[in-house]
Design an enzyme around this catalytic site. Sequence first.
Site, PDB file in Angstrom:
ATOM      1  N   ASN A  62      -2.932   6.425   5.852  1.00  0.00           N
ATOM      2  CA  ASN A  62      -2.031   5.579   6.638  1.00  0.00           C
ATOM      3  C   ASN A  62      -0.567   5.880   6.342  1.00  0.00           C
ATOM      4  O   ASN A  62       0.310   5.092   6.716  1.00  0.00           O
ATOM      5  CB  ASN A  62      -2.336   4.100   6.342  1.00  0.00           C
ATOM      6  CG  ASN A  62      -1.846   3.175   7.434  1.00  0.00           C
ATOM      7  OD1 ASN A  62      -2.013   3.449   8.607  1.00  0.00           O
ATOM      8  ND2 ASN A  62      -1.221   2.072   7.044  1.00  0.00           N
ATOM      9  N   LYS A 122       0.820  -1.223   0.000  1.00  0.00           N
ATOM     10  CA  LYS A 122       0.000   0.000   0.000  1.00  0.00           C
ATOM     11  C   LYS A 122       0.848   1.264   0.000  1.00  0.00           C
ATOM     12  O   LYS A 122       0.587   2.194  -0.761  1.00  0.00           O
ATOM     13  CB  LYS A 122      -0.912   0.038   1.235  1.00  0.00           C
ATOM     14  CG  LYS A 122      -1.953  -1.042   1.322  1.00  0.00           C
ATOM     15  CD  LYS A 122      -2.902  -0.810   2.474  1.00  0.00           C
ATOM     16  CE  LYS A 122      -2.249  -0.833   3.840  1.00  0.00           C
ATOM     17  NZ  LYS A 122      -1.682  -2.152   4.198  1.00  0.00           N
ATOM     18  N   HIS A 128      -3.826  -9.244  10.597  1.00  0.00           N
ATOM     19  CA  HIS A 128      -4.699  -8.530  11.546  1.00  0.00           C
ATOM     20  C   HIS A 128      -5.929  -9.351  11.952  1.00  0.00           C
ATOM     21  O   HIS A 128      -6.982  -8.783  12.247  1.00  0.00           O
ATOM     22  CB  HIS A 128      -5.165  -7.195  10.955  1.00  0.00           C
ATOM     23  CG  HIS A 128      -4.069  -6.309  10.485  1.00  0.00           C
ATOM     24  ND1 HIS A 128      -3.004  -5.940  11.284  1.00  0.00           N
ATOM     25  CD2 HIS A 128      -3.852  -5.709   9.283  1.00  0.00           C
ATOM     26  CE1 HIS A 128      -2.199  -5.157  10.604  1.00  0.00           C
ATOM     27  NE2 HIS A 128      -2.674  -5.006   9.393  1.00  0.00           N
TER      28      HIS A 128
END
Length: 442
Positions: free
Chosen positions: A152, A129, A198
């Site tokens: 982010n 990302k 996650h």
Amino acid sequence: MIVSSAFSGKKYAVLGLARSGLATIASLVKSGAQVVAWDSREEAREAALEAVQTCRGPGRFELADPLLIGLAGFDGVVVSPGVPLNRHPIADKAGAAAVPVIGDIELFALARPSLPAHRVVGITGTNGKSTTTALIHHIIDTAGIPTRMGGNIGLPILGQDPLPEGGVYVLELSSYQIDLTYSLDADVAVLLNITPDHLDRYDGFAGYCASKARLFAMQSADHAAVIAVEDEPSRQIAAGVPSRLVEVHSGEISPGDQAQWPSLQGPHNAQNAAAAIAVARALGLGEDTIAAGLRSYASLPHRMQRVAEKNGVLFVNDSKATNPASTAPALAAYPPKDGKPRIHWILGGLAKSDDLDDCVPQFANVKQAYTIGEAGPRFAEILRPVMPVDDSELLITAVRRAARVAEPGDVVLLSPACASFDQFRDFEARGDAFRAAVEALG
């Protein structure tokens, strides 16, 4: 900072006062909102008071714990993406008061109608990302179009000045940020890949995949969806947006093209580049501009970053690779030369898994491994039957030992396949320590 009439007269609680939290309260107060904020750390609360005094907005501000006050009448509880909503009591408290739990990206989405006309690119995925976000931002900037990068990565988006008309906001979006967003209609939404990660925050892998899919569910029907269709979960999400889908694949990038992009080596960066090219085309950028951006892009720190070349040996900092799936492409970026492996692989830390299965196909590229940290003994046990292993324990020791035996043409690669928290504050601190160790070699 971004100031919007959308927040004027509204009432928000803000939980978590790190960088994005401080930017949030400043933006809200400057916009005329009433804000109640809290953080368990006293220094963070002091920073919040200072931020509000600096912004001098018409809104009102007070420090109070949202868990200890009534939330009826609030327009939202703004939480940090780091707050685990599946375990934190704020979720039930807000739900009982029928108050939405949101993040700063949702506030940005709510502010968009009051900003000069612009477009938004949102990028998500398990791996890649940050590089893809920075690459897209760089290509847009190369084209001379006003652009901001946030989410982010980099500075909080609410803390940055709004773009003039025609600008493009480029947002890296973790699954946590998407979970806290309900109205972000990205002009171009991007999915790179999905692998298990996650899972402590979700109801299994399916829940994690569903979080990623929400980025596309929020889009208007005529907005572009750029999806790399190289894993089954991504293909399933792609199947849900057929009318506006732009499929990409790392195989679209030829070795000859990639050879011209020094900061985009390896198959994972082929995928990142393919996605960035598709986004740039969707934004209407020309092929010459795209090519120039790819050539001039410089690696982000800690992501396949070329730190130095000493005596013909390349030192590469890939500290951001905190799981085996993100390390495997780094190992693939430096195949054998003249039939001989050339990677001196430094790995270890706080393991996210007990195996290195994702890296097995690239073991032939490794000349020697140097294990560090808590996972060192376990990884040494896995690797010793298939390659030489040095039980270095410490990063600085691994760098010194690798540099001592590396030959011209070899690569000393820090790609730990682990979190950093056993020995370092975060992956950035680990990468900085690697750079310092390399510089100390003389």
